[in-house]
Write an enzyme that holds these catalytic residues in place. Structure first.
Site: not given
Length: 227
Positions: A104, A106
């Site tokens: 991931k 963000h």
């Protein structure tokens, strides 16, 4: 055999997680039994499953760990259910951690891990459903060790799976759990072994019929691990 092991064997059958018949495994082997942890689907089932794992972890490793690491995907619900059960049964807060299949990039929780971020000083137990070849640990081990900032900063206390199939690992006469232990230097254990299952369901349980027992004997004559 400990009572919780007997109860777990019956639990697997009741949940249709452990089945007997004829099944083609990922390895291509024709097996007279099949175990699928994905069949635990209700809250009640997961709660009990977590308690069985917690008992096995406590029995094999005691309280000498801080984090339970569950490799995606099946290891994620296993780790969550077990840390809840561990606190309930033994009064110790254990953190859960899992890996992401895709990192991931963000948000506040970006990165390759889900849940707690493992760091130096942590003592980790790896939790999985079952291992036949031992291949999954080849991906899991480096992901955990990659979180270290100094060599040996993270200690892997052991690995726990639900069922030891007691089959030869690829290119070895030994069982996958034994190969893992010897290669990585930490104990790899199971809640129960297939030897336990046969003892409980054939000798006293009546679920394994003579026909199934004959098929199991033939299978282990060909694929059984070195004892």
């Amino acid at each position: 055999m400990e009572q919780y092991k007997k109860e777990f064997i019956k639990f697997m059958v009741e949940c249709k997680v452990l089945k007997f018949g004829s099944f083609t495994l990922k390895s291509g082997r024709q097996s007279p039994f099949f175990m699928n942890a994905g069949a635990y689907i209700t809250g009640g089932q997961l709660a009990r499953l977590g308690e069985f794992y917690a008992q096995a972890i406590h029995n094999n490793f005691g309280d000498d760990f801080d984090v339970l690491f569950g490799p995606a995907y099946k290891g994620i619900p296993l780790s969550v259910a077990t840390v809840i059960a561990y606190e309930k049964l033994y009064g110790k807060q254990i953190k859960y951690c899992a890996d992401r299949k895709e990192e991931k990039d963000h948000g506040a929780d970006k990165g390759s891990l889900l849940g707690y971020n493992i760091k130096d000083g942590d003592r980790v137990v790896i939790i999985e459903d079952v291992t036949t070849s031992g291949k999954s640990i080849e991906e899991t081990y480096p992901k955990i060790k990659a979180q270290e900032t100094v060599e040996g900063g993270i200690k892997i206390v052991g690995e726990i799976v639900s069922l030891d199939r007691m089959e030869k690992a690829p290119d070895s006469p030994k069982a996958a759990l034994q190969v893992i232990s010897e290669k990585y230097g930490f104990p790899a254990k199971a809640i129960v072994t297939m030897e336990d299952v046969i003892e409980e369901l054939y000798v006293s349980g009546g679920i394994i019929t003579e026909e199934i027992k004959t098929a199991l004997d033939a299978y282990y004559k060909e694929w059984g691990c070195e004892k």
